[in-house]
Structure formats: C-alpha cells, structure tokens
Motif scaffolding. Structure first.
Motif, short mmCIF file in Angstrom:
data_model
loop_
_atom_site.label_atom_id
_atom_site.label_comp_id
_atom_site.label_asym_id
_atom_site.label_seq_id
_atom_site.Cartn_x
_atom_site.Cartn_y
_atom_site.Cartn_z
N MET A 1 0.88 -1.24 0.16
CA MET A 1 0.12 -0.09 0.18
C MET A 1 0.85 1.10 0.00
SD MET A 1 -2.97 1.08 2.76
CE MET A 1 -3.72 2.72 2.77
N GLN A 2 0.41 2.38 -0.76
CA GLN A 2 1.10 3.58 -0.69
C GLN A 2 0.28 4.80 -0.43
OE1 GLN A 2 0.70 1.48 -3.56
NE2 GLN A 2 -1.03 2.76 -3.98
N THR A 3 0.98 5.93 0.08
CA THR A 3 0.20 6.97 0.29
C THR A 3 0.96 7.98 -0.41
OG1 THR A 3 1.21 7.51 2.22
CG2 THR A 3 -0.60 6.75 2.38
N SER A 4 0.40 9.38 -0.73
CA SER A 4 1.11 10.36 -1.82
C SER A 4 0.53 11.82 -1.34
CB SER A 4 0.98 10.12 -2.99
OG SER A 4 -0.51 10.22 -3.37
N CYS A 108 2.75 -1.63 -8.45
CA CYS A 108 1.83 -2.67 -8.29
C CYS A 108 2.56 -3.86 -7.34
CB CYS A 108 1.39 -3.46 -9.81
SG CYS A 108 0.13 -4.72 -9.61
N GLY A 109 2.18 -3.86 -6.23
CA GLY A 109 2.69 -4.83 -5.19
C GLY A 109 4.33 -4.19 -5.22
N ASP A 110 4.98 -5.20 -5.04
CA ASP A 110 6.47 -4.78 -4.91
C ASP A 110 7.06 -4.49 -6.37
OD1 ASP A 110 6.49 -7.49 -6.07
OD2 ASP A 110 7.78 -8.40 -4.35
N VAL A 182 10.19 -2.36 -5.54
CA VAL A 182 9.96 -1.42 -4.52
C VAL A 182 9.95 -2.17 -3.20
CG1 VAL A 182 8.82 0.28 -6.04
CG2 VAL A 182 7.35 -1.33 -4.71
N GLU A 183 10.43 -1.53 -2.20
CA GLU A 183 10.42 -2.15 -0.88
C GLU A 183 9.95 -1.34 0.19
OE1 GLU A 183 14.57 -3.15 0.42
OE2 GLU A 183 14.69 -4.47 -1.37
N ARG A 184 9.03 -1.74 1.07
CA ARG A 184 8.49 -1.06 2.09
C ARG A 184 9.23 -0.10 2.74
NH1 ARG A 184 6.04 -4.89 6.86
NH2 ARG A 184 4.90 -5.64 5.03
N GLU A 240 4.95 7.19 -0.89
CA GLU A 240 5.73 6.44 0.22
C GLU A 240 5.01 4.82 0.48
OE1 GLU A 240 7.01 6.75 4.93
OE2 GLU A 240 5.08 7.53 4.23
N ILE A 241 5.95 3.98 0.21
CA ILE A 241 5.31 2.66 0.26
C ILE A 241 5.31 2.35 1.92
CG2 ILE A 241 5.82 0.20 -0.15
CD1 ILE A 241 5.75 2.14 -2.83
N GLU A 242 3.89 2.01 2.35
CA GLU A 242 3.71 1.87 3.67
C GLU A 242 4.20 0.39 4.06
OE1 GLU A 242 0.00 3.38 4.33
OE2 GLU A 242 0.67 5.26 4.58
#
Length: 242
Positions: A1-4, A108-110, A182-184, A240-242
């Motif tokens: 999940m991400q926020t922006s 999309c995911g990682d 991408v990583e958390r 941000e990748i949460e």
C-alpha cells in the motif's frame, strides 16, 4: 500500500505556473495507482496549457484502455496524449511549439514502472540514500553520458535547460520505460527541474528521509528550492510505500 502528496509552486521568478501534477492512490482504469509530473514549455499561456492538457489526456486514456499490462497502458496513453497535444499546437498558431516533459509512475505490489520524456525526474529515497531512476533527455545529460562533461560541470552548464525530447513537439514521441522493484519504507519523488536544479541530490535525500509527514516534506522541498533562488516553477509528487 502507498500514500502520496502532490503540490506545485510558481517559484520566485515566474508569472505563470507551467508545472502540473496528478496523484491517485486509487485505481485509474486498469492501473492500481498513478502519479505524474509535467513541466510545460511554450509562449504566453502555452506552457501551462501543454502540461495540464497532456496530463488530462494521459489520465483519460488510461481510464479507457482495456489492456492489463501497465507498460502497454502507459505507452498507449502517452502516445494518445502526445498526438492530441501535437494536433492542438498545429491547429492553433498561438500554441505552435508548445510541449511538455512528463514523468509517470505506477506501483503494483512490489513492482513499479516509470515512464519519462524530458528532464523531469523520478528519485528513489531509502535509508541507504538516493538514486535517480529516470534518465534526463537533455543536451547536457547526453554529454555527461558520453563522458564529455562531469556531473558537476553539467549542473552549472549554460545549456542545461535544453531538452532533447518532449511531449507534443512531434506527431510521434519516444519515451523511456523503467521497471524496478520497490520495498516497504521507500519513498519516491517525482519532480520538475524547478526542484532538481535548485536543490542538490544530497539535500533532497536529507529532507525526504526525515520522519515528517509527506505533506510537510513536500512543503520543505519547495521552501528549499525557493530559498536557493526559485528561478522556475516547482512540482513535487511524493509517494511512500507503507
């Protein structure tokens, strides 16, 4: 999940804001999310029209596209936007020569995919540091890649604002795609050159790595760019990748 968070600022020297941003953490068509920065160019009011119109057309095309693969969705949508912008410039004398940079990101995911045309940038910031994922399409960037200029020389080169690719300049456009993992905890910055020309990468990293909320970080980035001269419009999208 991400926020922006997405924001723009006119800067300290310009009368018109030619930067345009888009950010959606929710699905846009068959894309799970979408983030865009565009930096327009052209005569009076043409640059701000170019950036906003291009982004609107990309989003419109993404929503209509029936493909499931992100690369195809983004490629088709950007080509559609390019043609629409080019046609508007050809048909209206006051818009001749207008165009825009564009950098876009979808996660999309990682896995993530970025697309770039021009010199607006995508950075990845982790606790290990900062790296530029996109590749500038500019005269000085090409000279750096050929070994004819150093990065420090390029930063202050008088021709650093000459770009070699833009959306809407020709009937067809060429874009670069950057798939990556991408990583958390990672944060991603999409920005116009109004930020990257005013703030060194190391300072971008320091500001983005902090424990502040994204909106506060975005405000600090804009404040720093303006403190350093604010010679251009400033566009910031933080993810941000949460």
């Amino acid at each position: 999940m991400q926020t922006s968070v997405a924001m723009t600022d006119i800067g300290r020297r310009r009368r018109i804001n030619q930067d345009y941003v888009f950010a959606s953490d929710e699905p846009v068509g068959n894309l799970p999310n979408l983030y865009i920065v565009a930096d327009g160019m052209g005569g009076h009011r043409a640059g701000d029209l170019a950036s906003s119109y291009a982004v609107e057309k990309v989003v419109e095309a993404v929503r209509r596209c029936q493909d499931a693969r992100p690369a195809l969705i983004l490629q088709k949508s950007i080509r559609f936007a390019n043609y629409q912008l080019y046609r508007m410039a050809v048909e209206n004398e006051e818009y001749h020569g207008m165009g825009t940079t564009l950098v876009a990101l979808s996660i999309c995911g990682d896995e993530a995919l970025a697309v770039n045309i021009g010199d607006s940038r995508l950075y990845e910031v982790t606790y290990g540091g900062i790296r530029q994922i996109s590749q500038d399409h500019s005269l000085v960037a090409e000279l750096v890649r050929k070994g004819e200029l150093s990065p420090s020389e390029a930063r202050n080169h008088p021709d650093k604002n000459i770009i070699t690719r833009a959306l809407g300049i020709q009937e067809e456009t060429e874009m670069d795609l950057f798939p990556f993992h991408v990583e958390r905890g990672s944060r991603y910055l999409l920005c116009s050159d109004g930020l990257s020309n005013m703030v060194e990468d190391a300072e971008l990293c320091r500001l983005i790595q902090g424990d502040h909320a994204l909106y506060e970080i975005g405000g600090r980035l804009i404040l720093e760019a303006n403190k350093n001269g604010g010679t251009d419009n400033i566009a910031v999208v933080l993810v941000e990748i949460e």
